[in-house]
Design an enzyme around this catalytic site. Structure first.
Site, PDB file in Angstrom:
ATOM      1  N   HIS A   4       0.818  -1.221   0.000  1.00 19.25           N
ATOM      2  CA  HIS A   4       0.000   0.000   0.000  1.00 19.25           C
ATOM      3  C   HIS A   4       0.848   1.265   0.000  1.00 19.25           C
ATOM      4  O   HIS A   4       0.372   2.333  -0.388  1.00 19.25           O
ATOM      5  CB  HIS A   4      -0.971  -0.001   1.196  1.00 19.25           C
ATOM      6  CG  HIS A   4      -0.356   0.327   2.512  1.00 19.25           C
ATOM      7  ND1 HIS A   4      -0.054  -0.630   3.463  1.00 19.25           N
ATOM      8  CD2 HIS A   4       0.017   1.515   3.067  1.00 19.25           C
ATOM      9  CE1 HIS A   4       0.461  -0.043   4.531  1.00 19.25           C
ATOM     10  NE2 HIS A   4       0.511   1.257   4.311  1.00 19.25           N
ATOM     11  N   ASP A  34       0.208  -7.484   1.365  1.00 20.88           N
ATOM     12  CA  ASP A  34       0.640  -6.102   1.586  1.00 20.88           C
ATOM     13  C   ASP A  34       2.159  -5.979   1.635  1.00 20.88           C
ATOM     14  O   ASP A  34       2.705  -5.235   2.437  1.00 20.88           O
ATOM     15  CB  ASP A  34       0.024  -5.532   2.870  1.00 20.88           C
ATOM     16  CG  ASP A  34       0.120  -4.004   2.917  1.00 20.88           C
ATOM     17  OD1 ASP A  34       0.251  -3.390   1.845  1.00 20.88           O
ATOM     18  OD2 ASP A  34       0.090  -3.442   4.031  1.00 20.88           O
ATOM     19  N   GLY A 108       3.474   6.908   7.501  1.00 18.25           N
ATOM     20  CA  GLY A 108       4.865   7.126   7.107  1.00 18.25           C
ATOM     21  C   GLY A 108       5.784   6.042   7.645  1.00 18.25           C
ATOM     22  O   GLY A 108       6.895   5.869   7.156  1.00 18.25           O
ATOM     23  N   ASN A 109       5.328   5.299   8.658  1.00 19.29           N
ATOM     24  CA  ASN A 109       6.103   4.165   9.165  1.00 19.29           C
ATOM     25  C   ASN A 109       5.901   2.911   8.313  1.00 19.29           C
ATOM     26  O   ASN A 109       6.657   1.943   8.451  1.00 19.29           O
ATOM     27  CB  ASN A 109       5.704   3.826  10.609  1.00 19.29           C
ATOM     28  CG  ASN A 109       6.418   4.683  11.637  1.00 19.29           C
ATOM     29  OD1 ASN A 109       5.827   5.544  12.256  1.00 19.29           O
ATOM     30  ND2 ASN A 109       7.720   4.442  11.800  1.00 19.29           N
ATOM     31  N   SER A 110       4.883   2.905   7.469  1.00 18.67           N
ATOM     32  CA  SER A 110       4.563   1.717   6.681  1.00 18.67           C
ATOM     33  C   SER A 110       5.771   1.239   5.881  1.00 18.67           C
ATOM     34  O   SER A 110       6.420   2.025   5.190  1.00 18.67           O
ATOM     35  CB  SER A 110       3.408   2.003   5.723  1.00 18.67           C
ATOM     36  OG  SER A 110       2.215   2.218   6.418  1.00 18.67           O
ATOM     37  N   LEU A 169     -10.287 -21.145  -4.363  1.00 18.59           N
ATOM     38  CA  LEU A 169     -11.462 -22.000  -4.574  1.00 18.59           C
ATOM     39  C   LEU A 169     -11.969 -21.909  -6.009  1.00 18.59           C
ATOM     40  O   LEU A 169     -12.371 -22.908  -6.603  1.00 18.59           O
ATOM     41  CB  LEU A 169     -12.588 -21.586  -3.621  1.00 18.59           C
ATOM     42  CG  LEU A 169     -12.616 -22.217  -2.233  1.00 18.59           C
ATOM     43  CD1 LEU A 169     -13.672 -21.534  -1.376  1.00 18.59           C
ATOM     44  CD2 LEU A 169     -12.895 -23.708  -2.325  1.00 18.59           C
ATOM     45  N   GLY A 170     -12.005 -20.693  -6.554  1.00 16.59           N
ATOM     46  CA  GLY A 170     -12.509 -20.503  -7.907  1.00 16.59           C
ATOM     47  C   GLY A 170     -14.003 -20.230  -7.946  1.00 16.59           C
ATOM     48  O   GLY A 170     -14.708 -20.768  -8.813  1.00 16.59           O
TER      49      GLY A 170
END
Length: 260
Positions: A4, A34, A108-110, A169-170
């Protein structure tokens, strides 16, 4: 870094210590976990070591490093402890298993590291709980992606270009809520709207119109619960689905495909 954190940016910029900027290429990106892998053309960089997140104990000291609120506060270090392990958290409709810490984590720490007392990365900081989760005041509840999961994902991205072992699973589906259940006299669960040809669900005999009500013998009421149960398995493993078709209940064993 976090997926992200680079959303919509094909050529993100990395700034090293000393404020030297580099244009990076995205060599792998997996939104479901992520995590993203970036590459720059630079020499003389030292790699930090991954620690074993499976060996973490509650109360262990950790520090978080990042740029909260932007470059004006670049290289901010905050300290705390491991507050929780194996937290099942849903973020942006994605169910994730995360570490919890009270080390201050802000916008901002991400993508920054959560580091143990040996200087090893034991998590990738990704999120925090804020007032949007609750009407009460919230402080010191941050989350990081465990290092062991991160290392496997990065290795997969480097070798295969995608994350291996993710189960699929589809099916396309929608929730049968309590309101819909009463309106149409249907069981609460997950209504299958479409089945992908030759998918795991198709091979198991599931059809459009089936309503999944249990996974591995446990009741489910919506797709998020179905997905969480599915994600406890890896591709190639089997799970048991109980469904209702034309008013009749039946159970089928599904061998999960690998999502690519």
């Amino acid at each position: 870094t976090n997926s992200h954190a680079i959303s919509g940016d094909e050529n993100p910029e990395i700034t090293l210590n000393g404020n030297q900027p580099y244009t990076a290429t995205v060599s792998g990106n997996d939104e479901s976990t992520d995590l993203a892998r970036l590459k720059i053309d630079a020499e003389g960089l030292n790699a930090i070591e991954f620690g074993d997140s499976d060996e973490l104990k509650l109360g262990e000291s950790v520090i978080a490093i990042g740029n909260p609120l932007g470059f004006e506060l670049m290289d901010t270090v905050t300290s705390g402890i491991v507050s929780g392990i194996n937290r099942q958290i849903s973020i942006n409709d994605k169910s994730m298993t995360l570490l919890q810490t009270d080390a201050a984590i802000n916008s901002g720490n991400s993508g920054g590291p959560l580091i143990n007392k040996y200087g090893q990365v034991i998590g990738i900081n990704s999120s925090k709980m804020s007032a949007s989760y609750s009407e009460t005041s919230i402080e010191g509840i941050g989350f990081a992606i465990p290092s062991n999961e991160t290392a496997k994902i990065v290795d997969d991205i480097m070798e295969y270009g995608y994350v291996t072992g993710k189960p699929q699973l589809g099916i396309s589906c929608q929730d049968v809520t309590e309101t819909i259940s009463k309106m149409y006299n249907l069981p609460i669960g997950v209504y299958i709207t479409a089945v992908t040809d030759d998918s795991a669900a198709d091979k198991a005999g599931l059809q459009s119109g089936d309503i999944i009500i249990k996974v591995d013998g446990e009741d489910i009421t919506n797709y998020e619960e179905l997905k969480a149960k599915k994600n406890e398995h890896k591709a190639g493993e089997s799970l048991e689905l109980t469904y209702v078709r034309s008013g009749n209940e039946d159970t089928v064993t599904v061998t999960l495909d690998e999502a690519v």
